[in-house]
Scaffold this motif. Structure first.
Motif, PDB file in Angstrom:
ATOM      1  N   ASP A  62       0.654  -1.307   0.073  1.00 34.29           N
ATOM      2  CA  ASP A  62      -0.023  -0.016   0.051  1.00 34.29           C
ATOM      3  C   ASP A  62       0.849   1.266   0.018  1.00 34.29           C
ATOM      4  O   ASP A  62       0.255   2.418   0.125  1.00 34.29           O
ATOM      5  CB  ASP A  62      -1.150  -0.059   1.333  1.00 34.29           C
ATOM      6  CG  ASP A  62      -0.333  -0.076   2.404  1.00 34.29           C
ATOM      7  OD1 ASP A  62       0.558  -0.529   2.478  1.00 34.29           O
ATOM      8  OD2 ASP A  62      -1.074   0.192   3.500  1.00 34.29           O
ATOM      9  N   ALA A  63       2.147   1.133  -0.148  1.00 28.48           N
ATOM     10  CA  ALA A  63       3.158   2.219  -0.250  1.00 28.48           C
ATOM     11  C   ALA A  63       3.702   2.057  -1.789  1.00 28.48           C
ATOM     12  O   ALA A  63       4.792   2.592  -1.878  1.00 28.48           O
ATOM     13  CB  ALA A  63       4.050   2.334   0.859  1.00 28.48           C
ATOM     14  N   CYS A  64       2.916   1.416  -2.547  1.00 28.77           N
ATOM     15  CA  CYS A  64       3.373   1.302  -4.103  1.00 28.77           C
ATOM     16  C   CYS A  64       2.407   1.465  -5.011  1.00 28.77           C
ATOM     17  O   CYS A  64       1.003   1.847  -4.415  1.00 28.77           O
ATOM     18  CB  CYS A  64       3.842  -0.171  -4.252  1.00 28.77           C
ATOM     19  SG  CYS A  64       5.287  -0.636  -3.682  1.00 28.77           S
ATOM     20  N   ALA A  65       2.601   2.051  -6.161  1.00 30.01           N
ATOM     21  CA  ALA A  65       1.642   2.262  -7.226  1.00 30.01           C
ATOM     22  C   ALA A  65       2.113   2.100  -8.575  1.00 30.01           C
ATOM     23  O   ALA A  65       3.180   2.021  -8.798  1.00 30.01           O
ATOM     24  CB  ALA A  65       1.014   3.534  -6.862  1.00 30.01           C
ATOM     25  N   SER A  66       1.265   2.082  -9.612  1.00 31.25           N
ATOM     26  CA  SER A  66       1.396   1.974 -10.773  1.00 31.25           C
ATOM     27  C   SER A  66       0.906   3.357 -11.445  1.00 31.25           C
ATOM     28  O   SER A  66      -0.134   3.484 -11.487  1.00 31.25           O
ATOM     29  CB  SER A  66       1.075   0.909 -11.595  1.00 31.25           C
ATOM     30  OG  SER A  66       1.451   0.833 -13.008  1.00 31.25           O
ATOM     31  N   THR A  84       1.750  -1.255   5.110  1.00 35.71           N
ATOM     32  CA  THR A  84       2.204  -0.200   6.096  1.00 35.71           C
ATOM     33  C   THR A  84       2.047  -0.374   7.790  1.00 35.71           C
ATOM     34  O   THR A  84       2.524  -0.097   8.553  1.00 35.71           O
ATOM     35  CB  THR A  84       1.846   1.291   5.643  1.00 35.71           C
ATOM     36  OG1 THR A  84       0.415   1.281   5.537  1.00 35.71           O
ATOM     37  CG2 THR A  84       2.507   1.594   4.357  1.00 35.71           C
ATOM     38  N   ASP A  85       0.665  -0.969   7.834  1.00 35.69           N
ATOM     39  CA  ASP A  85       0.487  -1.219   9.186  1.00 35.69           C
ATOM     40  C   ASP A  85       1.420  -2.434   9.807  1.00 35.69           C
ATOM     41  O   ASP A  85       1.559  -2.407  10.841  1.00 35.69           O
ATOM     42  CB  ASP A  85      -1.229  -1.652   9.018  1.00 35.69           C
ATOM     43  CG  ASP A  85      -2.217  -0.564   9.377  1.00 35.69           C
ATOM     44  OD1 ASP A  85      -1.794   0.576   9.214  1.00 35.69           O
ATOM     45  OD2 ASP A  85      -3.202  -0.675   8.727  1.00 35.69           O
ATOM     46  N   HIS A  86       1.644  -3.526   9.084  1.00 39.49           N
ATOM     47  CA  HIS A  86       2.372  -4.418   9.296  1.00 39.49           C
ATOM     48  C   HIS A  86       3.938  -3.837   9.781  1.00 39.49           C
ATOM     49  O   HIS A  86       4.663  -4.166  10.700  1.00 39.49           O
ATOM     50  CB  HIS A  86       2.622  -5.587   8.452  1.00 39.49           C
ATOM     51  CG  HIS A  86       3.715  -6.622   8.723  1.00 39.49           C
ATOM     52  ND1 HIS A  86       3.292  -7.734   9.459  1.00 39.49           N
ATOM     53  CD2 HIS A  86       4.869  -6.740   8.276  1.00 39.49           C
ATOM     54  CE1 HIS A  86       4.377  -8.296   9.412  1.00 39.49           C
ATOM     55  NE2 HIS A  86       5.352  -7.929   8.987  1.00 39.49           N
ATOM     56  N   LEU A  87       4.217  -2.972   8.731  1.00 43.68           N
ATOM     57  CA  LEU A  87       5.531  -2.385   8.803  1.00 43.68           C
ATOM     58  C   LEU A  87       5.731  -1.408  10.125  1.00 43.68           C
ATOM     59  O   LEU A  87       6.778  -1.558  10.886  1.00 43.68           O
ATOM     60  CB  LEU A  87       6.035  -1.591   7.635  1.00 43.68           C
ATOM     61  CG  LEU A  87       7.721  -1.599   7.506  1.00 43.68           C
ATOM     62  CD1 LEU A  87       8.331  -2.678   7.588  1.00 43.68           C
ATOM     63  CD2 LEU A  87       7.556  -0.733   6.145  1.00 43.68           C
ATOM     64  N   ALA A  88       4.625  -0.773  10.435  1.00 40.44           N
ATOM     65  CA  ALA A  88       4.502   0.126  11.502  1.00 40.44           C
ATOM     66  C   ALA A  88       4.610  -0.818  12.762  1.00 40.44           C
ATOM     67  O   ALA A  88       5.433  -0.328  13.653  1.00 40.44           O
ATOM     68  CB  ALA A  88       3.134   0.717  11.616  1.00 40.44           C
ATOM     69  N   GLY A  89       4.044  -1.829  13.054  1.00 39.35           N
ATOM     70  CA  GLY A  89       4.178  -2.765  14.036  1.00 39.35           C
ATOM     71  C   GLY A  89       5.574  -3.325  14.316  1.00 39.35           C
ATOM     72  O   GLY A  89       5.989  -3.391  15.503  1.00 39.35           O
ATOM     73  N   GLN A  90       6.133  -3.617  13.223  1.00 37.82           N
ATOM     74  CA  GLN A  90       7.614  -4.201  13.131  1.00 37.82           C
ATOM     75  C   GLN A  90       8.668  -2.852  13.649  1.00 37.82           C
ATOM     76  O   GLN A  90       9.442  -3.087  14.276  1.00 37.82           O
ATOM     77  CB  GLN A  90       8.002  -4.692  11.742  1.00 37.82           C
ATOM     78  CG  GLN A  90       7.322  -5.640  11.301  1.00 37.82           C
ATOM     79  CD  GLN A  90       8.095  -6.897  11.843  1.00 37.82           C
ATOM     80  OE1 GLN A  90       9.143  -7.228  11.508  1.00 37.82           O
ATOM     81  NE2 GLN A  90       7.075  -7.815  12.184  1.00 37.82           N
ATOM     82  N   LEU A  91       8.207  -1.684  12.928  1.00 42.87           N
ATOM     83  CA  LEU A  91       9.101  -0.432  13.533  1.00 42.87           C
ATOM     84  C   LEU A  91       9.007  -0.154  14.948  1.00 42.87           C
ATOM     85  O   LEU A  91       9.896  -0.010  15.858  1.00 42.87           O
ATOM     86  CB  LEU A  91       8.883   0.752  12.640  1.00 42.87           C
ATOM     87  CG  LEU A  91       9.154   0.530  11.329  1.00 42.87           C
ATOM     88  CD1 LEU A  91       8.793   1.641  10.337  1.00 42.87           C
ATOM     89  CD2 LEU A  91      11.082   0.614  11.182  1.00 42.87           C
ATOM     90  N   THR A  92       7.667  -0.279  15.511  1.00 42.61           N
ATOM     91  CA  THR A  92       7.563  -0.094  17.047  1.00 42.61           C
ATOM     92  C   THR A  92       8.236  -0.940  17.811  1.00 42.61           C
ATOM     93  O   THR A  92       8.626  -0.625  18.751  1.00 42.61           O
ATOM     94  CB  THR A  92       5.765  -0.197  16.949  1.00 42.61           C
ATOM     95  OG1 THR A  92       5.445   0.928  16.273  1.00 42.61           O
ATOM     96  CG2 THR A  92       5.352   0.229  18.627  1.00 42.61           C
ATOM     97  N   ALA A  93       8.121  -2.353  17.423  1.00 45.36           N
ATOM     98  CA  ALA A  93       8.825  -3.428  18.226  1.00 45.36           C
ATOM     99  C   ALA A  93      10.139  -3.000  18.300  1.00 45.36           C
ATOM    100  O   ALA A  93      10.845  -3.252  19.211  1.00 45.36           O
ATOM    101  CB  ALA A  93       8.525  -4.689  17.603  1.00 45.36           C
ATOM    102  N   TYR A  94      10.764  -2.939  17.117  1.00 52.50           N
ATOM    103  CA  TYR A  94      11.983  -2.386  16.670  1.00 52.50           C
ATOM    104  C   TYR A  94      12.718  -1.345  17.844  1.00 52.50           C
ATOM    105  O   TYR A  94      13.762  -1.570  18.465  1.00 52.50           O
ATOM    106  CB  TYR A  94      12.716  -2.215  15.450  1.00 52.50           C
ATOM    107  CG  TYR A  94      14.111  -1.766  15.434  1.00 52.50           C
ATOM    108  CD1 TYR A  94      14.776  -2.828  15.370  1.00 52.50           C
ATOM    109  CD2 TYR A  94      14.381  -0.546  15.222  1.00 52.50           C
ATOM    110  CE1 TYR A  94      16.310  -2.346  15.265  1.00 52.50           C
ATOM    111  CE2 TYR A  94      15.554  -0.227  15.308  1.00 52.50           C
ATOM    112  CZ  TYR A  94      16.750  -1.136  15.062  1.00 52.50           C
ATOM    113  OH  TYR A  94      17.847  -0.613  15.046  1.00 52.50           O
ATOM    114  N   ALA A  95      12.086  -0.087  17.956  1.00 52.19           N
ATOM    115  CA  ALA A  95      12.184   0.994  18.462  1.00 52.19           C
ATOM    116  C   ALA A  95      12.102   0.757  20.092  1.00 52.19           C
ATOM    117  O   ALA A  95      12.748   1.367  21.066  1.00 52.19           O
ATOM    118  CB  ALA A  95      11.194   2.145  18.222  1.00 52.19           C
ATOM    119  N   GLY A  96      11.040  -0.444  20.540  1.00 51.36           N
ATOM    120  CA  GLY A  96      10.963  -0.684  22.007  1.00 51.36           C
ATOM    121  C   GLY A  96      12.228  -1.655  22.515  1.00 51.36           C
ATOM    122  O   GLY A  96      12.344  -1.868  23.583  1.00 51.36           O
TER     123      GLY A  96
END
Length: 189
Positions: free
Chosen positions: A142-146, A172-184
């Motif tokens: 959902d952060a790509c397009a044609s 992006t929601d999945h990735l946001a969760g990954q980034l939140t977990a990483y930052a914590g």
């Protein structure tokens, strides 16, 4: 996904590729870049440059993206590109120029997270090449397009599932969760 060994690769978010069919990706990519840099992870931007007598001219009669303002990064991402780990200029579909291959090796990145334009060409080719170079490719759907429209975007995702694996396509929601977990995650020294 190993966020600690990952780089975000923003593919060809240039004026010449943004139109009414791809404009929605600008906001999604901008938000993703902000989240990614907020977690302290590296971002690479690519810029595509066409040239006289290129294969694109010879086989498609396509002469666009040869000079500014078409080749410029969209204004909404220009500042982020200026602060990025690197901006890789390319004359073909893939991220994997000699410069980029050296950046990936030098950064020790095992995972490459792709977003941008166009899903079915430069994003797909870069992800497939990452796969063949032994990296874990991820496409943020959902952060790509044609710039050719949603049907072509969807076709690119179908092919991506076949080339790099269904599990490598994330939102992006999945990735946001990954980034939140990483930052914590506490850093042990």
């Amino acid at each position: 996904m190993d966020i600690g060994s990952a780089a975000l690769v923003v593919i060809d978010m240039q004026n010449g590729f943004v139109n009414e069919r791809s404009r929605h990706a600008v906001r999604a990519v901008s938000d993703l870049v902000a989240q990614w840099t907020g977690a302290g992870r590296p971002v690479i931007f690519t810029r595509y440059f066409n040239y006289p007598d290129s294969p694109y001219e010879r086989f498609f009669q396509w002469r666009r993206l040869q000079e500014p303002p078409e080749t410029d990064i969209v204004p909404e991402l220009a500042e982020a590109a200026a602060r990025a780990h690197a901006v890789v200029d390319k004359t073909g579909y893939t991220l994997f120029t000699p410069q980029a291959a050296g950046l990936v090796r030098g950064g020790g990145w095992t995972d490459l997270v792709f977003c941008g334009i166009a899903t079915e060409s430069c994003v797909l080719k870069s992800a497939a090449d990452a796969f063949e170079h032994g990296h874990a490719p991820w496409i943020v759907t959902d952060a790509c397009a044609s710039d050719a429209g949603p049907d072509v975007h969807d076709a690119g995702l179908v092919v991506a599932r076949r080339l790099i694996g269904t599990g490598q396509l994330v939102t992006t929601d999945h990735l946001a969760g990954q980034l939140t977990a990483y930052a914590g995650t506490p850093v042990l020294e």
